[in-house]
Scaffold this motif. Structure first.
Motif, PDB file in Angstrom:
ATOM      1  N   TYR A  27      -5.841 -15.244  46.713  1.00  0.00           N
ATOM      2  CA  TYR A  27      -5.126 -15.471  45.466  1.00  0.00           C
ATOM      3  C   TYR A  27      -5.349 -14.307  44.514  1.00  0.00           C
ATOM      4  O   TYR A  27      -6.289 -13.519  44.657  1.00  0.00           O
ATOM      5  N   ASP A  28      -4.477 -14.232  43.513  1.00  0.00           N
ATOM      6  CA  ASP A  28      -4.711 -13.393  42.336  1.00  0.00           C
ATOM      7  C   ASP A  28      -5.115 -14.328  41.196  1.00  0.00           C
ATOM      8  O   ASP A  28      -4.397 -15.288  40.900  1.00  0.00           O
ATOM      9  N   GLN A  29      -6.251 -14.047  40.576  1.00  0.00           N
ATOM     10  CA  GLN A  29      -6.740 -14.903  39.493  1.00  0.00           C
ATOM     11  C   GLN A  29      -6.285 -14.383  38.138  1.00  0.00           C
ATOM     12  O   GLN A  29      -6.374 -13.187  37.849  1.00  0.00           O
ATOM     13  N   ILE A  30      -5.800 -15.292  37.315  1.00  0.00           N
ATOM     14  CA  ILE A  30      -5.402 -14.973  35.937  1.00  0.00           C
ATOM     15  C   ILE A  30      -6.113 -15.951  35.010  1.00  0.00           C
ATOM     16  O   ILE A  30      -6.126 -17.162  35.273  1.00  0.00           O
ATOM     17  N   THR A  31      -6.711 -15.451  33.934  1.00  0.00           N
ATOM     18  CA  THR A  31      -7.425 -16.293  32.980  1.00  0.00           C
ATOM     19  C   THR A  31      -6.775 -16.171  31.603  1.00  0.00           C
ATOM     20  O   THR A  31      -6.520 -15.065  31.126  1.00  0.00           O
ATOM     21  N   PHE A  32      -6.511 -17.321  30.981  1.00  0.00           N
ATOM     22  CA  PHE A  32      -5.909 -17.368  29.649  1.00  0.00           C
ATOM     23  C   PHE A  32      -6.889 -18.026  28.681  1.00  0.00           C
ATOM     24  O   PHE A  32      -7.608 -18.961  29.055  1.00  0.00           O
ATOM     25  N   GLU A  76     -12.662 -10.770  34.581  1.00  0.00           N
ATOM     26  CA  GLU A  76     -11.480 -10.060  35.030  1.00  0.00           C
ATOM     27  C   GLU A  76     -10.689 -10.900  36.033  1.00  0.00           C
ATOM     28  O   GLU A  76     -11.218 -11.800  36.671  1.00  0.00           O
ATOM     29  N   GLY A  77      -9.439 -10.553  36.139  1.00  0.00           N
ATOM     30  CA  GLY A  77      -8.616 -11.157  37.179  1.00  0.00           C
ATOM     31  C   GLY A  77      -8.777 -10.373  38.470  1.00  0.00           C
ATOM     32  O   GLY A  77      -9.756  -9.674  38.681  1.00  0.00           O
ATOM     33  N   GLY A  78      -7.797 -10.512  39.332  1.00  0.00           N
ATOM     34  CA  GLY A  78      -7.863  -9.770  40.581  1.00  0.00           C
ATOM     35  C   GLY A  78      -7.876 -10.689  41.788  1.00  0.00           C
ATOM     36  O   GLY A  78      -7.692 -11.906  41.685  1.00  0.00           O
ATOM     37  N   VAL A  79      -8.103 -10.102  42.935  1.00  0.00           N
ATOM     38  CA  VAL A  79      -8.031 -10.840  44.192  1.00  0.00           C
ATOM     39  C   VAL A  79      -9.245 -11.741  44.360  1.00  0.00           C
ATOM     40  O   VAL A  79     -10.387 -11.336  44.099  1.00  0.00           O
ATOM     41  N   ARG A  80      -8.993 -12.975  44.752  1.00  0.00           N
ATOM     42  CA  ARG A  80     -10.051 -13.930  45.072  1.00  0.00           C
ATOM     43  C   ARG A  80      -9.765 -14.500  46.457  1.00  0.00           C
ATOM     44  O   ARG A  80      -8.668 -15.014  46.716  1.00  0.00           O
ATOM     45  N   ALA A  81     -10.738 -14.394  47.346  1.00  0.00           N
ATOM     46  CA  ALA A  81     -10.557 -14.862  48.721  1.00  0.00           C
ATOM     47  C   ALA A  81     -11.491 -16.026  49.009  1.00  0.00           C
ATOM     48  O   ALA A  81     -12.651 -16.047  48.569  1.00  0.00           O
ATOM     49  N   PHE A  82     -10.985 -17.003  49.762  1.00  0.00           N
ATOM     50  CA  PHE A  82     -11.751 -18.192  50.116  1.00  0.00           C
ATOM     51  C   PHE A  82     -11.555 -18.505  51.599  1.00  0.00           C
ATOM     52  O   PHE A  82     -10.462 -18.307  52.137  1.00  0.00           O
ATOM     53  N   ASP A  83     -12.611 -18.979  52.240  1.00  0.00           N
ATOM     54  CA  ASP A  83     -12.519 -19.472  53.610  1.00  0.00           C
ATOM     55  C   ASP A  83     -12.522 -20.988  53.555  1.00  0.00           C
ATOM     56  O   ASP A  83     -13.582 -21.634  53.521  1.00  0.00           O
ATOM     57  N   HIS A  84     -11.337 -21.558  53.513  1.00  0.00           N
ATOM     58  CA  HIS A  84     -11.196 -23.011  53.372  1.00  0.00           C
ATOM     59  C   HIS A  84     -11.589 -23.688  54.678  1.00  0.00           C
ATOM     60  O   HIS A  84     -11.235 -23.207  55.770  1.00  0.00           O
ATOM     61  N   PRO A  85     -12.333 -24.799  54.613  1.00  0.00           N
ATOM     62  CA  PRO A  85     -12.798 -25.450  55.841  1.00  0.00           C
ATOM     63  C   PRO A  85     -11.664 -25.960  56.734  1.00  0.00           C
ATOM     64  O   PRO A  85     -11.858 -26.104  57.951  1.00  0.00           O
TER      65      PRO A  85
END
Length: 292
Positions: free
Chosen positions: A271-276, A255-264
């Protein structure tokens, strides 16, 4: 799968119609009957479209029904007329991949029709090629460079085949470094064996569990392939968490949706993830992370 004999199929029918069936069993039986009926209707429709001349058979006497007779298709497939008739009637008899392939050839199915036949039967087409990374469409691999957001392409084992600079900058420990450095860039291996993944991915436990459920669903058609099996076995041995999540038998759509990252360097990124999935290569995925 092996073909059921008429006696075995009759016995199965009598057992599944008994009054002692549990509701869950009755639901399963109804679902199987629906799938078998859809398979039979599909095969019958394509049989009725063929003429004897199209398959090299004499026209013969006047026909009461359009297309080929069931006995003629059974002859072309090398199966018994009774078994073929039961398949068309939607009875719950087993059809092996080999028998389905012979039906597809006899009915002169197109590639799309043949794929649909095997999907209805829940079997894998023995003629389906095993794609390799080298077969990935060049246009798909080039697409990631045209996207301004982080983007990457995954193969059927979720190895990264291509990624852009934005993805390399985001995924420290996975996609950073030179593409020619020889590093393995598998998304699952990064998630479960690379320590930086646990700090980069927000709510790692939830996301990692979800990732395994998505991979189980995504890989169902090629779980017995050597590369997929080797990856699962290796991760089960190397990661207690992966082994635990895989053993849970959870299945989920990607699924898509919100993706959160703690960048160093940049801190929290969302982000919102979209997969094709490209046409004719559904084993590949183009993943894009769009700023929310």
């Amino acid at each position: 799968m092996t073909r059921s004999s008429p006696a075995a199929a009759s016995s199965t029918a009598s057992l599944t119609s008994g009054s002692s069936s549990t509701p869950a069993h009755a639901a399963d039986t109804a679902l199987e009957a629906t799938s078998a009926r859809a398979l039979g209707e599909f095969i019958r429709a394509h049989r009725e479209r063929l003429t004897p001349l199209a398959v090299g058979l004499p026209q013969g006497a006047r026909r009461r029904t359009p297309g080929l007779r069931r006995e003629e298709v059974a002859q072309l497939c090398g199966v018994s007329p009774t078994w073929y008739t039961w398949i068309e009637q939607g009875r719950p008899v087993s059809a092996s991949a080999d028998a389905l392939a012979r039906i597809a050839i006899a009915l002169q199915l197109s590639r799309a029709e043949r794929a649909y036949l095997f999907e209805l039967a829940g079997e894998r087409d023995p003629a389906e090629p095993t794609p390799s990374a080298a077969d990935a469409p060049a246009a798909l691999l080039a697409t990631v460079g045209l996207v301004e957001a982080p983007a990457y392409v995954l193969d059927r084992q979720w190895n990264a085949l291509a990624w852009n600079a934005q993805a390399a900058e985001l995924f420290v420990g996975w996609l950073d470094g030179s593409p020619q450095d020889g590093r393995e860039r598998n998304l699952l291996r990064f998630t479960f064996t690379e320590p930086t993944a646990r700090t980069l991915i927000v709510d790692w436990e939830t996301r990692a569990r979800r990732l395994v459920a998505e991979f189980r669903a995504d890989s169902i058609r090629h779980l017995s392939d050597a590369p997929t099996r080797a990856l699962i076995d290796a991760l089960t041995a190397e990661s207690e968490a992966f082994g635990r999540f895989w053993a849970s038998q959870d299945v989920g759509e990607r699924e898509g949706g919100v993706r959160a990252f703690d960048h160093p360097r940049d801190g929290r990124r969302i982000y919102d993830q979209i997969t094709f999935k490209p046409a004719h290569r559904e084993d590949l995925k183009l993943v894009v992370l769009v700023c929310g």
